[in-house]
Scaffold this motif. Structure first.
Motif, PDB file in Angstrom:
ATOM      1  N   ARG A 199      -3.946   2.098  -4.970  1.00 59.76           N
ATOM      2  CA  ARG A 199      -2.667   2.460  -5.606  1.00 59.76           C
ATOM      3  C   ARG A 199      -2.643   1.984  -7.054  1.00 59.76           C
ATOM      4  NH1 ARG A 199       1.052   5.702  -2.831  1.00 59.76           N
ATOM      5  NH2 ARG A 199       0.632   5.453  -0.639  1.00 59.76           N
TER       6      ARG A 199
ATOM      7  N   ASP B 131      -5.680  -1.555 -10.829  1.00 60.49           N
ATOM      8  CA  ASP B 131      -5.294  -0.864  -9.591  1.00 60.49           C
ATOM      9  C   ASP B 131      -5.398  -1.811  -8.408  1.00 60.49           C
ATOM     10  OD1 ASP B 131      -4.910   1.518 -10.971  1.00 60.49           O
ATOM     11  OD2 ASP B 131      -6.890   2.324 -10.459  1.00 60.49           O
TER      12      ASP B 131
ATOM     13  N   SER C 123       0.813  -1.228   0.000  1.00 56.63           N
ATOM     14  CA  SER C 123       0.000   0.000   0.000  1.00 56.63           C
ATOM     15  C   SER C 123       0.840   1.269   0.000  1.00 56.63           C
ATOM     16  CB  SER C 123      -0.945   0.008   1.207  1.00 56.63           C
ATOM     17  OG  SER C 123      -0.240   0.274   2.398  1.00 56.63           O
TER      18      SER C 123
ATOM     19  N   THR D  32       1.266   4.882  -7.133  1.00 57.12           N
ATOM     20  CA  THR D  32       0.672   6.208  -7.019  1.00 57.12           C
ATOM     21  C   THR D  32      -0.681   6.107  -6.334  1.00 57.12           C
ATOM     22  OG1 THR D  32       1.732   6.835  -9.099  1.00 57.12           O
ATOM     23  CG2 THR D  32      -0.093   8.222  -8.354  1.00 57.12           C
ATOM     24  N   ARG D  33      -0.887   6.887  -5.289  1.00 47.50           N
ATOM     25  CA  ARG D  33      -2.174   6.879  -4.583  1.00 47.50           C
ATOM     26  C   ARG D  33      -3.254   7.439  -5.500  1.00 47.50           C
ATOM     27  NH1 ARG D  33      -3.106   8.805   1.474  1.00 47.50           N
ATOM     28  NH2 ARG D  33      -1.803   6.971   1.632  1.00 47.50           N
TER      29      ARG D  33
END
Length: 166
Positions: A163, A109, A94, A98-99
Protein backbone atom coordinates in the motif's frame (compact mmCIF):
# COMPACT_ATOMS: atom_id res chain seq x y z
CA UNK A 1 -6.54 56.73 -27.06
CA UNK A 2 -3.09 55.38 -27.97
CA UNK A 3 -1.92 55.82 -24.39
CA UNK A 4 -4.96 53.95 -23.09
CA UNK A 5 -4.31 51.03 -25.50
CA UNK A 6 -0.65 50.97 -24.49
CA UNK A 7 -1.56 50.86 -20.78
CA UNK A 8 -4.13 48.10 -21.37
CA UNK A 9 -1.55 46.15 -23.40
CA UNK A 10 1.07 46.51 -20.67
CA UNK A 11 -1.38 45.48 -17.95
CA UNK A 12 -2.48 42.44 -19.94
CA UNK A 13 1.13 41.43 -20.54
CA UNK A 14 1.98 41.76 -16.85
CA UNK A 15 -1.13 39.82 -15.85
CA UNK A 16 -0.32 37.00 -18.27
CA UNK A 17 3.28 36.95 -17.10
CA UNK A 18 2.25 36.68 -13.46
CA UNK A 19 -0.25 33.94 -14.30
CA UNK A 20 2.50 31.96 -15.99
CA UNK A 21 4.67 32.26 -12.88
CA UNK A 22 1.90 31.27 -10.46
CA UNK A 23 0.15 28.58 -12.51
CA UNK A 24 2.17 25.38 -13.02
CA UNK A 25 2.75 24.11 -16.49
CA UNK A 26 0.44 21.09 -16.92
CA UNK A 27 3.28 18.64 -17.49
CA UNK A 28 5.10 19.82 -14.34
CA UNK A 29 2.32 18.90 -11.90
CA UNK A 30 3.40 15.25 -11.86
CA UNK A 31 7.02 16.25 -11.34
CA UNK A 32 6.12 18.47 -8.39
CA UNK A 33 3.95 15.74 -6.88
CA UNK A 34 6.71 13.14 -7.31
CA UNK A 35 9.26 15.42 -5.60
CA UNK A 36 6.79 16.07 -2.77
CA UNK A 37 6.14 12.33 -2.35
CA UNK A 38 9.87 11.54 -2.48
CA UNK A 39 10.52 14.12 0.23
CA UNK A 40 7.84 12.53 2.42
CA UNK A 41 9.25 9.05 1.76
CA UNK A 42 12.71 10.23 2.80
CA UNK A 43 11.24 11.64 6.02
CA UNK A 44 9.57 8.29 6.73
CA UNK A 45 12.80 6.32 6.19
CA UNK A 46 14.92 8.77 8.18
CA UNK A 47 12.44 8.70 11.05
CA UNK A 48 12.37 4.89 11.08
CA UNK A 49 16.16 4.68 10.87
CA UNK A 50 16.59 6.59 14.12
CA UNK A 51 14.98 3.65 15.95
CA UNK A 52 17.48 1.09 14.60
CA UNK A 53 18.15 -1.67 17.11
CA UNK A 54 15.15 -0.91 19.34
CA UNK A 55 13.88 -4.25 20.63
CA UNK A 56 10.86 -6.07 19.25
CA UNK A 57 7.99 -6.81 21.62
CA UNK A 58 4.73 -8.33 20.39
CA UNK A 59 1.78 -6.10 21.34
CA UNK A 60 4.00 -3.10 22.13
CA UNK A 61 2.05 0.01 23.04
CA UNK A 62 1.73 2.71 20.41
CA UNK A 63 2.71 5.17 23.13
CA UNK A 64 6.28 3.93 23.59
CA UNK A 65 9.43 4.10 21.50
CA UNK A 66 11.43 1.85 23.86
CA UNK A 67 10.10 -1.28 22.09
CA UNK A 68 8.01 -1.88 18.98
CA UNK A 69 6.05 -4.57 17.24
CA UNK A 70 5.83 -4.31 13.46
CA UNK A 71 2.61 -2.31 13.30
CA UNK A 72 3.35 -0.02 16.25
CA UNK A 73 6.62 0.77 14.46
CA UNK A 74 4.94 1.73 11.16
CA UNK A 75 2.22 3.59 13.03
CA UNK A 76 4.78 5.64 15.00
CA UNK A 77 7.04 6.34 12.03
CA UNK A 78 4.29 7.58 9.72
CA UNK A 79 2.68 9.73 12.40
CA UNK A 80 5.98 11.24 13.50
CA UNK A 81 7.42 11.75 10.02
CA UNK A 82 4.45 13.05 8.02
CA UNK A 83 1.48 13.24 10.39
CA UNK A 84 -0.22 10.22 8.78
CA UNK A 85 -2.38 8.28 11.23
CA UNK A 86 -2.45 4.54 10.62
CA UNK A 87 -4.62 1.90 12.28
CA UNK A 88 -2.98 -0.06 15.10
CA UNK A 89 -2.57 -3.54 13.58
CA UNK A 90 -1.03 -4.74 10.31
CA UNK A 91 -4.25 -6.25 8.93
CA UNK A 92 -6.08 -2.94 9.41
CA UNK A 93 -3.15 -0.99 7.96
CA UNK A 94 -3.33 -3.18 4.84
CA UNK A 95 -6.77 -1.76 4.06
CA UNK A 96 -5.82 1.94 3.91
CA UNK A 97 -3.91 3.85 1.27
CA UNK A 98 -3.68 2.84 -2.37
CA UNK A 99 -2.99 -0.77 -3.36
CA UNK A 100 0.12 -1.16 -5.50
CA UNK A 101 1.81 -4.10 -7.14
CA UNK A 102 5.11 -5.57 -6.00
CA UNK A 103 6.67 -4.39 -9.28
CA UNK A 104 5.69 -0.76 -8.54
CA UNK A 105 7.14 -0.44 -5.04
CA UNK A 106 8.56 2.95 -4.10
CA UNK A 107 10.41 4.14 -1.05
CA UNK A 108 7.95 4.67 1.82
CA UNK A 109 5.39 2.07 0.70
CA UNK A 110 4.10 -0.41 3.25
CA UNK A 111 4.49 -4.11 2.41
CA UNK A 112 2.35 -6.76 4.09
CA UNK A 113 3.29 -10.39 4.65
CA UNK A 114 1.73 -13.72 5.60
CA UNK A 115 3.10 -15.95 8.37
CA UNK A 116 5.10 -18.42 6.28
CA UNK A 117 6.02 -19.46 2.77
CA UNK A 118 4.32 -22.84 3.19
CA UNK A 119 0.81 -21.68 4.08
CA UNK A 120 -1.78 -20.96 1.41
CA UNK A 121 -3.49 -18.52 3.78
CA UNK A 122 -3.12 -14.88 2.83
CA UNK A 123 -3.73 -13.76 6.44
CA UNK A 124 -1.50 -10.76 7.09
CA UNK A 125 0.81 -11.12 10.10
CA UNK A 126 3.59 -8.59 9.41
CA UNK A 127 4.19 -5.13 7.93
CA UNK A 128 7.39 -3.41 6.78
CA UNK A 129 8.34 -0.13 5.13
CA UNK A 130 9.95 -0.40 1.70
CA UNK A 131 13.19 1.59 2.06
CA UNK A 132 14.21 1.45 -1.60
CA UNK A 133 17.15 -0.45 -3.08
CA UNK A 134 15.56 -3.83 -2.31
CA UNK A 135 15.52 -3.13 1.45
CA UNK A 136 12.79 -3.39 4.09
CA UNK A 137 12.82 -1.27 7.24
CA UNK A 138 10.89 -3.10 9.95
CA UNK A 139 11.05 -4.85 13.30
CA UNK A 140 10.79 -8.49 14.28
CA UNK A 141 12.35 -10.98 16.69
CA UNK A 142 15.92 -10.70 17.85
CA UNK A 143 17.27 -7.93 15.65
CA UNK A 144 14.50 -5.47 16.60
CA UNK A 145 14.29 -2.52 14.20
CA UNK A 146 16.48 -3.45 11.26
CA UNK A 147 16.94 -3.50 7.52
CA UNK A 148 16.34 -6.74 5.58
CA UNK A 149 16.73 -7.68 1.93
CA UNK A 150 13.39 -8.10 0.17
CA UNK A 151 13.67 -9.66 -3.30
CA UNK A 152 15.00 -13.19 -3.51
CA UNK A 153 14.35 -13.91 0.17
CA UNK A 154 11.61 -15.51 2.24
CA UNK A 155 10.21 -12.01 2.74
CA UNK A 156 9.39 -11.81 -0.96
CA UNK A 157 7.87 -15.30 -0.89
CA UNK A 158 5.61 -14.23 2.00
CA UNK A 159 4.42 -11.04 0.19
CA UNK A 160 0.63 -10.53 0.26
CA UNK A 161 0.05 -6.91 -0.75
CA UNK A 162 1.52 -3.40 -0.67
CA UNK A 163 0.00 0.00 0.00
CA UNK A 164 1.08 3.55 -0.76
CA UNK A 165 0.18 5.97 2.03
CA UNK A 166 1.46 9.19 0.44
Amino acid sequence: MKVRKAIVGILMGVTMGLTAVVAPIPGDIGVAHAAWSQSKADKVINTGRKYMGRPYKFGASKNTTAVFDCSSFTQRVFREAIGKKLPRDSRSQSKVGTRISKSNLKKGDLIFFKASTTTSSQRITHVAIYAGNNKLLHTYGKPGVTYSTFRGTSWEKRFVTARRMM
